[in-house]
Write an enzyme that holds these catalytic residues in place. Sequence first.
Site, PDB file in Angstrom:
ATOM      1  N   ASP A   1      -7.224   2.834 -25.905  1.00  0.00           N
ATOM      2  CA  ASP A   1      -7.735   2.660 -24.545  1.00  0.00           C
ATOM      3  C   ASP A   1      -7.710   3.955 -23.738  1.00  0.00           C
ATOM      4  O   ASP A   1      -6.972   4.875 -24.054  1.00  0.00           O
ATOM      5  CB  ASP A   1      -6.879   1.635 -23.781  1.00  0.00           C
ATOM      6  CG  ASP A   1      -7.331   0.211 -24.030  1.00  0.00           C
ATOM      7  OD1 ASP A   1      -8.473   0.023 -24.469  1.00  0.00           O
ATOM      8  OD2 ASP A   1      -6.528  -0.704 -23.764  1.00  0.00           O
TER       9      ASP A   1
ATOM     10  N   ARG B   1      -0.504  -5.960 -21.315  1.00  0.00           N
ATOM     11  CA  ARG B   1      -1.181  -5.293 -22.444  1.00  0.00           C
ATOM     12  C   ARG B   1      -0.210  -4.454 -23.261  1.00  0.00           C
ATOM     13  O   ARG B   1      -0.484  -4.140 -24.416  1.00  0.00           O
ATOM     14  CB  ARG B   1      -2.346  -4.427 -21.961  1.00  0.00           C
ATOM     15  CG  ARG B   1      -3.493  -5.232 -21.375  1.00  0.00           C
ATOM     16  CD  ARG B   1      -4.621  -4.335 -20.924  1.00  0.00           C
ATOM     17  NE  ARG B   1      -5.235  -3.582 -22.009  1.00  0.00           N
ATOM     18  CZ  ARG B   1      -6.161  -4.058 -22.832  1.00  0.00           C
ATOM     19  NH1 ARG B   1      -6.560  -5.305 -22.724  1.00  0.00           N
ATOM     20  NH2 ARG B   1      -6.660  -3.303 -23.772  1.00  0.00           N
TER      21      ARG B   1
ATOM     22  N   PRO C   1       0.814  -1.227   0.000  1.00  0.00           N
ATOM     23  CA  PRO C   1       0.000   0.000   0.000  1.00  0.00           C
ATOM     24  C   PRO C   1       0.845   1.274   0.000  1.00  0.00           C
ATOM     25  O   PRO C   1       0.359   2.332  -0.362  1.00  0.00           O
ATOM     26  CB  PRO C   1      -0.807  -0.090   1.307  1.00  0.00           C
ATOM     27  CG  PRO C   1      -0.737  -1.509   1.728  1.00  0.00           C
ATOM     28  CD  PRO C   1       0.531  -2.072   1.165  1.00  0.00           C
TER      29      PRO C   1
ATOM     30  N   GLU D   1       0.591  -8.827   8.117  1.00  0.00           N
ATOM     31  CA  GLU D   1       0.849  -7.394   8.303  1.00  0.00           C
ATOM     32  C   GLU D   1       1.828  -6.855   7.263  1.00  0.00           C
ATOM     33  O   GLU D   1       2.104  -5.656   7.221  1.00  0.00           O
ATOM     34  CB  GLU D   1       1.399  -7.123   9.716  1.00  0.00           C
ATOM     35  CG  GLU D   1       0.387  -7.325  10.823  1.00  0.00           C
ATOM     36  CD  GLU D   1      -0.896  -6.529  10.595  1.00  0.00           C
ATOM     37  OE1 GLU D   1      -0.806  -5.352  10.205  1.00  0.00           O
ATOM     38  OE2 GLU D   1      -1.983  -7.113  10.788  1.00  0.00           O
TER      39      GLU D   1
HETATM   40  N1  SAH Z   1      -0.167  -3.638   7.365  1.00  0.00           N
HETATM   41  C1  SAH Z   1      -0.145  -3.228   6.002  1.00  0.00           C
HETATM   42  C2  SAH Z   1      -1.135  -4.026   5.150  1.00  0.00           C
HETATM   43  C3  SAH Z   1      -0.723  -5.428   4.904  1.00  0.00           C
HETATM   44  S1  SAH Z   1      -1.837  -6.228   3.860  1.00  0.00           S
HETATM   45  C4  SAH Z   1      -0.528  -1.770   5.931  1.00  0.00           C
HETATM   46  O1  SAH Z   1      -1.362  -1.336   6.694  1.00  0.00           O
HETATM   47  O2  SAH Z   1      -0.005  -1.067   5.034  1.00  0.00           O
HETATM   48  C5  SAH Z   1      -0.916  -7.630   3.349  1.00  0.00           C
HETATM   49  C6  SAH Z   1      -0.276  -7.555   2.003  1.00  0.00           C
HETATM   50  O3  SAH Z   1      -1.235  -7.279   1.016  1.00  0.00           O
HETATM   51  C7  SAH Z   1       0.759  -6.465   1.826  1.00  0.00           C
HETATM   52  O4  SAH Z   1       2.008  -6.879   2.306  1.00  0.00           O
HETATM   53  C8  SAH Z   1       0.772  -6.261   0.331  1.00  0.00           C
HETATM   54  O5  SAH Z   1       1.597  -7.199  -0.320  1.00  0.00           O
HETATM   55  C9  SAH Z   1      -0.660  -6.559  -0.046  1.00  0.00           C
HETATM   56  N2  SAH Z   1      -1.441  -5.331  -0.226  1.00  0.00           N
HETATM   57  C10 SAH Z   1      -2.382  -4.842   0.592  1.00  0.00           C
HETATM   58  N3  SAH Z   1      -2.911  -3.715   0.116  1.00  0.00           N
HETATM   59  C11 SAH Z   1      -2.291  -3.463  -1.048  1.00  0.00           C
HETATM   60  C12 SAH Z   1      -2.391  -2.417  -2.007  1.00  0.00           C
HETATM   61  N4  SAH Z   1      -3.222  -1.416  -1.870  1.00  0.00           N
HETATM   62  N5  SAH Z   1      -1.598  -2.487  -3.098  1.00  0.00           N
HETATM   63  C13 SAH Z   1      -0.729  -3.514  -3.252  1.00  0.00           C
HETATM   64  N6  SAH Z   1      -0.590  -4.520  -2.376  1.00  0.00           N
HETATM   65  C14 SAH Z   1      -1.353  -4.501  -1.278  1.00  0.00           C
END
Ligand code: SAH
Length: 250
Positions: free
Chosen positions: A171, A156, A90, A117
């Site tokens: 697109d 793509r 994220p 996490e």
């Molecule tokens: N504790 C972290 C969330 C972990 S979610 C936080 O609050 O930022 C678990 C996994 O899901 C992450 O390690 C990532 O690989 C994936 N993930 C979650 N949300 C994502 C997003 N918006 N974009 C890309 N990968 C994501």
Amino acid sequence: MRFDLVTIFPGYFASPLGEALVGKAIESGLLEVRVVDLRPFSEDPHRKVDDEAFGGGPGMVLAAPPLVAALEALRAEEGAAAPHVVVLSPRGRRLDAALARELALRPRLVLVCGRYEGIDERVREAGLVDEEVSLGDFVLSGGEVAALALLEAVSRFVPGVVGEEDSVRLDSFEDGLLDHPHYTRPREFRGLAVPEPLLSGHHERIRRWRREQQFEQTARHRPDLLDRFAPRTPEDRELLDRVARRGRTP
Ligand code: SAH
């Protein structure tokens, strides 16, 4: 182009990689996708790959040793292109068309799917991560869906993956605007007619109508894109002007 997907749920990818455009691209050899199960890289007798967080708190963390071992093994693979390692997270750079196009220039991407996490920060600190990419400002339970979205968006732009080359060029986002609306048979549905220019058979009218609709749709749904749009033809200048003026009248 090659993708290595590092995951603790290798089964996750079976059906998406077997279907549709991506499935066909793999079958024809345009894409090579390997799913790398993280567990065999664990030295733990139970193949454990996660552990409690130092400092306490809820949730587990993907441990550094198996991930680092997996990434080092992938980097060391003989005869393969050097991988560009992307962790889905994220906090990463938001995925958009520009990033997808950029990543498509790489011969080989390693996509690391987090879980729980997230992953132990020392995987990045050890210098094994080239880039972090996010799907958007929301939290998924794992990186697998994000990795698939990235793979599909990137592929793509790999020549040959999308059959009609034009359909990528036309697109949304390709020229900074959204796509125009599409219609197919029947000509009339529940009293709703197909816009007349599309039935005219007149190529120039159709083209103009579609171009105007691109501006219309972008103004309505994504005005932020129009703020950044630089018109390059007199027609675009005129259309941009027109939607801008319309936007200002209440
Ligand atoms: N504790 C972290 C969330 C972990 S979610 C936080 O609050 O930022 C678990 C996994 O899901 C992450 O390690 C990532 O690989 C994936 N993930 C979650 N949300 C994502 C997003 N918006 N974009 C890309 N990968 C994501």
